[in-house]
Design a protein around this motif. Structure first.
Motif, short mmCIF file in Angstrom:
data_model
loop_
_atom_site.label_atom_id
_atom_site.label_comp_id
_atom_site.label_asym_id
_atom_site.label_seq_id
_atom_site.Cartn_x
_atom_site.Cartn_y
_atom_site.Cartn_z
N ILE A 53 0.76 -1.32 -0.13
CA ILE A 53 0.07 0.06 0.13
C ILE A 53 0.79 1.44 0.10
O ILE A 53 0.68 2.31 -0.84
CB ILE A 53 -1.05 0.28 1.35
N GLN A 57 -0.64 6.22 0.79
CA GLN A 57 -2.06 5.68 0.36
C GLN A 57 -2.82 5.32 1.83
O GLN A 57 -3.83 5.63 2.10
CB GLN A 57 -2.05 4.72 -0.33
N ASP A 123 -9.18 -1.68 -3.32
CA ASP A 123 -8.14 -0.82 -2.59
C ASP A 123 -7.84 -1.51 -1.18
O ASP A 123 -9.09 -1.29 -0.41
CB ASP A 123 -8.28 0.66 -2.70
#
Length: 310
Positions: A53, A57, A123
Motif C-alpha cells: 500500500i 495511501q 483498494d
C-alpha cells in the motif's frame, strides 16, 4: 522466473485459501507444526500489506479518518452491546455461542482483512487504516463490554494483549512502509503472490484445532460452522448494503472487517477456563473468514456508485 511464478500465484490467490483450509483439515501434523509460528506469520502478512500500500495511501484524508473512527465505534462498541442486550433478553448470555459472538464483535478487524480486500481486486488501504485504528482504540472500546459482562475476562489481561498486538502491527507496518519508500514502484503482482503464500500457510496453522474436533464430533462442529457463517457473512452483507453509495467510498474493506474480527486476540488475554469452550468457534471461524474472497465475491463484484473526482 520467480517473479512470473509469484504473479501466477497472485492470479489464483483465492484458490490458495481453499488449499490452505483443506491442508489444515487433512494434515494435522503440519498444522500443529505451523501453529507456534502464527504470530510471526501474521507480522509478515502485515509487513507485506503495508509494503504493497505505502504510507501515503494508507494515511488517507482527515475525512476518511473521521468516518473510520465512526465505523470502529459501531463495529467494536455498538455491535457487541446490541448483541449483549439481545442475548440477555433471550436468556442466552451464559451459552458458549453467545460469549463467542460477543467477544468476536468486540475484537478489532482480522489482520488479513487488507490482504483479502486486495485478493478481491479492491483498494486495501481503507481496510488497513481501519485495522490499525481499531487496534489503537481497542483498549477504550473493550472496557464497556467487559464491565457489562464481567464473566468474559479480566480487563488488565485484555488490555495487555491488545498492547502487544498494537506493537506488532506498528512495527510490521512501519517496516513495510519504510521498504516501500526505498522501492517506490514494486511489481504489485509479485507482492500479491507473496501475500497469497503467507495466507495459505497461516490458514493451515489456524485450522490445527478443527481437524481433531471434526473427527471427534462432526455434528457439533457443523453446528458451530453454520452459526459462524451466518454471523460472518450476514455482517458483511448488512454492512455493504448500508454503506454502498453513501459517501462515494468503496465499502469493501469496512464490510470485510465487519464480519472478520481478530477473536483469536482473546486467546492471549483470557483464562483457559473462558477460552477452552470457544476453541471450536475460533477454529471454524477461520472457514468463512478465509473463504470470504471466494464466497463473497458475488457481493463485492458489484462496484458501488462513486462520486466523480474534482
Amino acid at each position: 522466473m520467480i517473479g512470473d511464478l509469484l504473479a501466477a500465484i497472485a492470479r489464483h490467490g483465492r484458490l490458495a485459501l481453499v488449499a490452505g483450509l483443506v491442508a489444515g483439515l487433512t494434515l494435522p501434523d503440519l498444522a500443529a507444526l505451523i501453529r507456534p509460528w502464527l504470530p510471526h506469520l501474521v507480522g509478515l502478512l502485515l509487513f507485506l500489506t503495508a509494503f504493497r500500500i505505502g504510507l501515503r495511501q494508507a494515511a488517507g484524508s482527515l475525512a476518511e479518518a473521521r468516518s473510520g473512527l465512526l465505523l470502529i465505534a459501531v463495529f467494536q462498541l455498538a455491535m457487541p452491546l446490541a448483541a449483549l442486550v439481545i442475548f440477555w433478553t433471550l436468556g442466552l448470555m451464559a451459552t458458549p455461542f453467545a460469549i463467542a459472538v460477543m467477544l468476536m464483535l468486540t475484537a478489532p478487524g482480522v489482520s488479513g482483512a487488507a490482504a483479502f480486500t486486495a485478493l478481491l481486486g479492491r483498494d486495501p488501504a481503507p481496510a488497513l487504516r481501519l485495522l490499525i485504528a481499531g487496534i489503537a482504540v481497542f483498549p477504550v472500546t473493550v472496557m464497556p463490554i467487559l464491565w457489562a459482562a464481567p464473566g468474559l475476562g479480566d480487563i488488565a489481561d485484555v488490555l495487555a494483549a491488545s498492547a502487544r498486538l498494537l506493537v506488532v502491527i506498528t512495527l510490521a507496518s512501519g517496516l513495510g512502509f519504510a521498504l516501500r519508500h526505498l522501492i517506490p514502484a514494486p511489481d504489485l503482482r509479485q507482492v500479491d503472490g507473496l501475500n497469497a503464500i503467507a495466507l495459505f500457510v497461516i490458514v493451515i496453522g489456524l485450522m490445527a484445532a478443527v481437524g481433531p474436533a471434526l473427527r471427534a464430533d462432526p455434528v457439533l462442529v457443523l453446528k458451530w460452522l453454520a452459526g459462524v457463517c451466518v454471523v460472518n457473512f450476514g455482517l458483511q452483507i448488512a454492512c455493504y448494503m448500508i454503506l454502498r453509495g453513501r459517501s462515494g467510498a468503496d465499502p469493501t474493506g469496512p464490510s470485510i472487517i465487519a464480519g472478520n474480527r481478530n477473536v483469536a486476540l482473546f486467546l492471549l488475554a483470557l483464562p483457559a477456563a473462558t477460552t477452552d469452550p470457544l476453541l471450536i468457534f475460533i477454529g471454524v471461524y477461520q472457514v468463512p473468514m478465509f473463504l470470504t474472497p471466494i464466497a463473497m465475491r458475488w457481493l463485492y463484484a458489484h462496484r458501488p456508485h462513486q462520486k466523480a473526482a474534482h
